[in-house]
Design a protein around this motif. Sequence first.
Motif, PDB file in Angstrom:
ATOM      1  N   GLY A  36      34.867  41.918  39.668  1.00 43.17           N
ATOM      2  CA  GLY A  36      33.640  42.038  40.435  1.00 43.17           C
ATOM      3  C   GLY A  36      32.820  40.771  40.564  1.00 43.17           C
ATOM      4  O   GLY A  36      31.918  40.717  41.391  1.00 43.17           O
ATOM      5  N   ASP A  37      33.116  39.769  39.777  1.00 45.10           N
ATOM      6  CA  ASP A  37      32.394  38.508  39.967  1.00 45.10           C
ATOM      7  C   ASP A  37      33.389  37.444  40.433  1.00 45.10           C
ATOM      8  O   ASP A  37      34.548  37.747  40.713  1.00 45.10           O
ATOM      9  CB  ASP A  37      31.672  38.109  38.669  1.00 45.10           C
ATOM     10  CG  ASP A  37      30.342  37.425  38.982  1.00 45.10           C
ATOM     11  OD1 ASP A  37      30.341  36.473  39.782  1.00 45.10           O
ATOM     12  OD2 ASP A  37      29.306  37.859  38.428  1.00 45.10           O
ATOM     13  N   ASP A  38      32.930  36.206  40.509  1.00 49.10           N
ATOM     14  CA  ASP A  38      33.805  35.149  41.016  1.00 49.10           C
ATOM     15  C   ASP A  38      34.888  34.774  40.014  1.00 49.10           C
ATOM     16  O   ASP A  38      35.938  34.281  40.383  1.00 49.10           O
ATOM     17  CB  ASP A  38      32.971  33.918  41.391  1.00 49.10           C
ATOM     18  CG  ASP A  38      32.040  34.252  42.555  1.00 49.10           C
ATOM     19  OD1 ASP A  38      32.540  34.810  43.550  1.00 49.10           O
ATOM     20  OD2 ASP A  38      30.838  33.987  42.463  1.00 49.10           O
ATOM     21  N   GLY A 130      41.588  39.299  39.502  1.00 51.41           N
ATOM     22  CA  GLY A 130      42.826  39.003  40.202  1.00 51.41           C
ATOM     23  C   GLY A 130      42.583  38.538  41.610  1.00 51.41           C
ATOM     24  O   GLY A 130      41.491  38.076  41.962  1.00 51.41           O
ATOM     25  N   THR A 132      44.015  39.524  45.833  1.00 53.80           N
ATOM     26  CA  THR A 132      44.792  40.432  46.670  1.00 53.80           C
ATOM     27  C   THR A 132      44.985  39.789  48.032  1.00 53.80           C
ATOM     28  O   THR A 132      43.999  39.436  48.677  1.00 53.80           O
ATOM     29  CB  THR A 132      44.042  41.777  46.815  1.00 53.80           C
ATOM     30  OG1 THR A 132      43.746  42.264  45.494  1.00 53.80           O
ATOM     31  CG2 THR A 132      44.873  42.802  47.552  1.00 53.80           C
TER      32      THR A 132
HETATM   33  P1  ADP Z   1      36.689  35.531  45.275  1.00 55.10           P
HETATM   34  O1  ADP Z   1      36.683  35.510  46.775  1.00 55.10           O
HETATM   35  O2  ADP Z   1      35.396  35.113  44.657  1.00 55.10           O
HETATM   36  O3  ADP Z   1      37.890  34.884  44.664  1.00 55.10           O
HETATM   37  P2  ADP Z   1      37.692  38.160  45.604  1.00 55.10           P
HETATM   38  O4  ADP Z   1      36.905  38.654  46.752  1.00 55.10           O
HETATM   39  O5  ADP Z   1      39.055  37.654  45.825  1.00 55.10           O
HETATM   40  O6  ADP Z   1      36.810  37.071  44.858  1.00 55.10           O
HETATM   41  O7  ADP Z   1      37.765  39.313  44.515  1.00 55.10           O
HETATM   42  C1  ADP Z   1      36.643  40.081  44.190  1.00 55.10           C
HETATM   43  C2  ADP Z   1      36.772  40.567  42.763  1.00 55.10           C
HETATM   44  O8  ADP Z   1      37.896  41.433  42.685  1.00 55.10           O
HETATM   45  C3  ADP Z   1      37.006  39.452  41.764  1.00 55.10           C
HETATM   46  O9  ADP Z   1      36.334  39.773  40.572  1.00 55.10           O
HETATM   47  C4  ADP Z   1      38.493  39.480  41.549  1.00 55.10           C
HETATM   48  O10 ADP Z   1      38.836  39.010  40.266  1.00 55.10           O
HETATM   49  C5  ADP Z   1      38.804  40.956  41.726  1.00 55.10           C
HETATM   50  N1  ADP Z   1      40.174  41.207  42.212  1.00 55.10           N
HETATM   51  C6  ADP Z   1      40.716  40.841  43.388  1.00 55.10           C
HETATM   52  N2  ADP Z   1      42.001  41.261  43.487  1.00 55.10           N
HETATM   53  C7  ADP Z   1      42.264  41.915  42.345  1.00 55.10           C
HETATM   54  C8  ADP Z   1      43.407  42.568  41.815  1.00 55.10           C
HETATM   55  N3  ADP Z   1      44.551  42.649  42.487  1.00 55.10           N
HETATM   56  N4  ADP Z   1      43.300  43.110  40.590  1.00 55.10           N
HETATM   57  C9  ADP Z   1      42.157  43.009  39.896  1.00 55.10           C
HETATM   58  N5  ADP Z   1      41.055  42.434  40.309  1.00 55.10           N
HETATM   59  C10 ADP Z   1      41.098  41.878  41.530  1.00 55.10           C
END
Ligand code: ADP
Length: 339
Positions: A36-38, A130, A132
């Motif tokens: 949920g955070d950066d 993570g 996605t």
């Molecule tokens: P950013 O753009 O700041 O990298 P994201 O929008 O990609 O962040 O992701 C939002 C949040 O969701 C982050 O906390 C990230 O770690 C989490 N996240 C993204 N994809 C996954 C995943 N496949 N599994 C777990 N957490 C995820």
Amino acid sequence: MTNDATVASLGEFGLIDHCFKTLERTDVPGVGMGIGDDAAVFLVPRTQDLLATTDTLVEGVHFVRDADPRDLGWKAVAVNLSDIAAMGGEPRWYLLSITLPSSTPLAWVERLALGMNEAGARFRVTLAGGNTTRTDGPIVLTINMFGVVGHERSLLRAGAAAGNRLFVSGTIGDAALGLRHLLGVDETLRRMDPAAIRFLMERHLRPMPRTDLGLTLVDAAIARAVIDVSDGLLADAQHLCRSSGVGADIDLRRIPLSPPARQWLEGSEHDRWPLLLTGGEDYELLFAVAPGAADQLPAIAARLGVTLTEIGIVTDRKEVRLLDNGNPLSFAVPGFRHF
Ligand code: ADP
Ligand code: MG
């Protein structure tokens, strides 16, 4: 959501909430910030070192599309746990980077998450973040796993010395046989009884990292060098020896085999040993101990309910030799490599 829903129907953030948020556990210490955070925040006391490892599974290389994603989820977590175990660490947190075609069924990702959740619950590790992304290519899963170990207590590959005794946990070659059965190319396996085949398949699909053994080896301070057996016993013995600047003599007759593997070997030993020793994915621990310290191992094995077998000795010859009744054997196949 209908049964033919795809990941595209949920969208990136819907998918994270629906499938991955559920993998966060509240019973794992040290999470300052999770999904949920950066970035995730891990709290590591000054008395501990942070361990980090990563492994990638690629569709078409490590798995096929019709493999059960539940097994895949388990395995993706388990193989990373095995690396933490081989360092003697307590596993804690992981990140998941997943790359999927938009057409991937939502049910596929749900089952993947189910398998990851099973491994997370069994070994008490939590997802903490993570990435996605979408692709037109194959599914790719990368897990980064983090663990902690007492400051400067990590179990390294380097440290084995001539005269150390070499031990391996569990049994060797089962996963290679499970994969071979899955590929459907082996007549002997096809004729074996269903319980034996189930066991071999389980070893291939659902590896059990030796987390408790790694932790115990740190506590007892008896291992001079440790590696997990992922590329095959021979290749990983070579890796350990190279890092330590030593060699090893391994006694073929002492290598621990499960009853199904022993049964498979019968009659064609010479042709069949190489697969067991180079097939890989055993996820056992191979470790060297000083001669005096080996006395403690039977008690440790009994306490943990894991077999620990002495398979050879560390030498200053700088090569790994496999001996059969004292005679060196040679195998051409070195173990699994991607390139
Ligand atoms: P950013 O753009 O700041 O990298 P994201 O929008 O990609 O962040 O992701 C939002 C949040 O969701 C982050 O906390 C990230 O770690 C989490 N996240 C993204 N994809 C996954 C995943 N496949 N599994 C777990 N957490 C995820
Ligand atoms: Mg950001």
